[in-house]
Design a protein around this motif. Structure first.
Motif, mmCIF file in Angstrom:
data_model
loop_
_atom_site.group_PDB
_atom_site.id
_atom_site.type_symbol
_atom_site.label_atom_id
_atom_site.label_comp_id
_atom_site.label_asym_id
_atom_site.label_seq_id
_atom_site.Cartn_x
_atom_site.Cartn_y
_atom_site.Cartn_z
ATOM 1 N N PHE A 1 35.416 52.524 48.838
ATOM 2 C CA PHE A 1 34.630 51.347 48.493
ATOM 3 C C PHE A 1 35.543 50.230 48.002
ATOM 4 O O PHE A 1 36.433 50.453 47.189
ATOM 5 C CB PHE A 1 33.614 51.703 47.410
ATOM 6 N N ASP A 2 35.319 49.017 48.491
ATOM 7 C CA ASP A 2 36.145 47.863 48.131
ATOM 8 C C ASP A 2 35.450 47.048 47.039
ATOM 9 O O ASP A 2 34.561 46.242 47.320
ATOM 10 C CB ASP A 2 36.402 47.003 49.366
ATOM 11 N N MET A 3 35.862 47.260 45.795
ATOM 12 C CA MET A 3 35.254 46.573 44.664
ATOM 13 C C MET A 3 35.540 45.077 44.720
ATOM 14 O O MET A 3 34.700 44.267 44.318
ATOM 15 C CB MET A 3 35.769 47.168 43.347
ATOM 16 N N LYS A 4 36.686 44.691 45.253
ATOM 17 C CA LYS A 4 37.020 43.271 45.352
ATOM 18 C C LYS A 4 36.028 42.556 46.272
ATOM 19 O O LYS A 4 35.546 41.469 45.946
ATOM 20 C CB LYS A 4 38.449 43.105 45.873
ATOM 21 N N LEU A 5 35.720 43.161 47.372
ATOM 22 C CA LEU A 5 34.749 42.586 48.309
ATOM 23 C C LEU A 5 33.349 42.564 47.696
ATOM 24 O O LEU A 5 32.612 41.593 47.844
ATOM 25 C CB LEU A 5 34.748 43.380 49.607
ATOM 26 N N PHE A 6 32.997 43.618 46.977
ATOM 27 C CA PHE A 6 31.682 43.710 46.338
ATOM 28 C C PHE A 6 31.477 42.578 45.330
ATOM 29 O O PHE A 6 30.421 41.954 45.276
ATOM 30 C CB PHE A 6 31.541 45.071 45.644
ATOM 31 N N LEU A 7 32.483 42.284 44.513
ATOM 32 C CA LEU A 7 32.358 41.271 43.461
ATOM 33 C C LEU A 7 32.753 39.863 43.909
ATOM 34 O O LEU A 7 32.645 38.924 43.124
ATOM 35 C CB LEU A 7 33.210 41.665 42.248
ATOM 36 N N ALA A 8 33.189 39.702 45.130
ATOM 37 C CA ALA A 8 33.706 38.412 45.596
ATOM 38 C C ALA A 8 32.738 37.259 45.364
ATOM 39 O O ALA A 8 33.151 36.161 44.987
ATOM 40 C CB ALA A 8 34.085 38.501 47.071
ATOM 41 N N GLY A 9 31.476 37.467 45.533
ATOM 42 C CA GLY A 9 30.499 36.391 45.400
ATOM 43 C C GLY A 9 30.200 35.965 43.977
ATOM 44 O O GLY A 9 29.680 34.883 43.758
ATOM 45 N N VAL A 10 30.522 36.819 43.006
ATOM 46 C CA VAL A 10 30.181 36.495 41.613
ATOM 47 C C VAL A 10 31.409 36.285 40.729
ATOM 48 O O VAL A 10 31.261 35.894 39.574
ATOM 49 C CB VAL A 10 29.270 37.585 40.995
ATOM 50 N N LEU A 11 32.598 36.537 41.254
ATOM 51 C CA LEU A 11 33.811 36.351 40.451
ATOM 52 C C LEU A 11 34.143 34.867 40.324
ATOM 53 O O LEU A 11 34.227 34.155 41.318
ATOM 54 C CB LEU A 11 35.000 37.063 41.083
ATOM 55 N N THR A 12 34.316 34.429 39.097
ATOM 56 C CA THR A 12 34.732 33.053 38.834
ATOM 57 C C THR A 12 35.815 33.074 37.779
ATOM 58 O O THR A 12 36.093 34.106 37.176
ATOM 59 C CB THR A 12 33.549 32.198 38.323
ATOM 60 N N GLY A 13 36.403 31.934 37.539
ATOM 61 C CA GLY A 13 37.409 31.833 36.493
ATOM 62 C C GLY A 13 38.822 31.873 37.040
ATOM 63 O O GLY A 13 39.056 31.804 38.249
ATOM 64 N N SER A 14 39.754 32.021 36.132
ATOM 65 C CA SER A 14 41.167 32.026 36.496
ATOM 66 C C SER A 14 41.534 33.318 37.227
ATOM 67 O O SER A 14 40.768 34.282 37.236
ATOM 68 C CB SER A 14 42.028 31.895 35.240
ATOM 69 N N GLN A 15 42.702 33.320 37.816
ATOM 70 C CA GLN A 15 43.174 34.516 38.527
ATOM 71 C C GLN A 15 43.308 35.699 37.572
ATOM 72 O O GLN A 15 43.007 36.832 37.937
ATOM 73 C CB GLN A 15 44.509 34.232 39.223
ATOM 74 N N ALA A 16 43.763 35.437 36.346
ATOM 75 C CA ALA A 16 43.906 36.524 35.368
ATOM 76 C C ALA A 16 42.543 37.127 35.029
ATOM 77 O O ALA A 16 42.405 38.358 34.921
ATOM 78 C CB ALA A 16 44.585 36.009 34.098
ATOM 79 N N THR A 17 41.535 36.290 34.886
ATOM 80 C CA THR A 17 40.189 36.767 34.594
ATOM 81 C C THR A 17 39.645 37.572 35.767
ATOM 82 O O THR A 17 39.043 38.634 35.578
ATOM 83 C CB THR A 17 39.251 35.585 34.287
ATOM 84 N N ARG A 18 39.849 37.092 36.954
ATOM 85 C CA ARG A 18 39.390 37.813 38.149
ATOM 86 C C ARG A 18 40.062 39.174 38.256
ATOM 87 O O ARG A 18 39.407 40.172 38.552
ATOM 88 C CB ARG A 18 39.678 37.005 39.405
ATOM 89 N N ARG B 1 41.301 40.948 35.803
ATOM 90 C CA ARG B 1 40.784 41.803 34.736
ATOM 91 C C ARG B 1 39.432 42.399 35.127
ATOM 92 O O ARG B 1 39.203 43.597 34.966
ATOM 93 C CB ARG B 1 40.651 41.025 33.429
ATOM 94 N N HIS B 2 38.529 41.558 35.645
ATOM 95 C CA HIS B 2 37.224 42.055 36.063
ATOM 96 C C HIS B 2 37.356 43.096 37.172
ATOM 97 O O HIS B 2 36.657 44.121 37.145
ATOM 98 C CB HIS B 2 36.324 40.912 36.529
ATOM 99 N N LEU B 3 38.216 42.866 38.126
ATOM 100 C CA LEU B 3 38.403 43.838 39.214
ATOM 101 C C LEU B 3 38.977 45.147 38.690
ATOM 102 O O LEU B 3 38.526 46.234 39.085
ATOM 103 C CB LEU B 3 39.307 43.259 40.300
ATOM 104 N N ARG B 4 39.946 45.060 37.799
ATOM 105 C CA ARG B 4 40.545 46.264 37.222
ATOM 106 C C ARG B 4 39.499 47.042 36.437
ATOM 107 O O ARG B 4 39.347 48.263 36.587
ATOM 108 C CB ARG B 4 41.725 45.891 36.329
ATOM 109 N N GLN B 5 38.734 46.342 35.605
ATOM 110 C CA GLN B 5 37.718 47.014 34.796
ATOM 111 C C GLN B 5 36.589 47.573 35.660
ATOM 112 O O GLN B 5 36.102 48.676 35.390
ATOM 113 C CB GLN B 5 37.158 46.055 33.746
#
Length: 91
Positions: free
Chosen positions: A5-22, A24-28
């Motif tokens: 499962f690709d979590m990055k693709l799953f969250l792509a539509g709702v991820l906002t903010g800086s690259q560091a924030t993105r 962090r959200h993907l890692r978590q």
């Protein structure tokens, strides 16, 4: 053989903010996914229920600092938004 499962693709539509924030959200989100898959054998967020995320926030983060729990709560809210669910979580 199925693809992981690709979590990055799953969250792509709702991820906002800086690259560091993105990042962090993907890692978590990946950590949350692994914990739920280990405990309940539910591999993708599409099959998760509210109880799975609630368990993660309460049980797996019990020994973590308030700041860490808050950042995971933000990630859980992104997952819920992506699932278009109306689940509400608190710390």
């Amino acid at each position: 053989m199925s693809k992981p499962f690709d979590m990055k693709l799953f969250l792509a539509g709702v991820l906002t903010g800086s690259q560091a924030t993105r990042r962090r959200h993907l890692r978590q989100a990946t950590i949350i996914q692994a914990a739920i898959a280990e405990r309940w054998q539910r591999e993708t967020p599409w099959v998760w229920q509210r109880k799975h995320l609630d368990w993660f926030l309460k049980s797996r983060l019990k020994q973590r600092s308030d700041d860490t729990r808050y950042y995971y709560l933000l990630t859980v809210r992104l997952i819920v938004r992506r699932l278009e669910a109306s689940w509400v979580f608190g710390i």
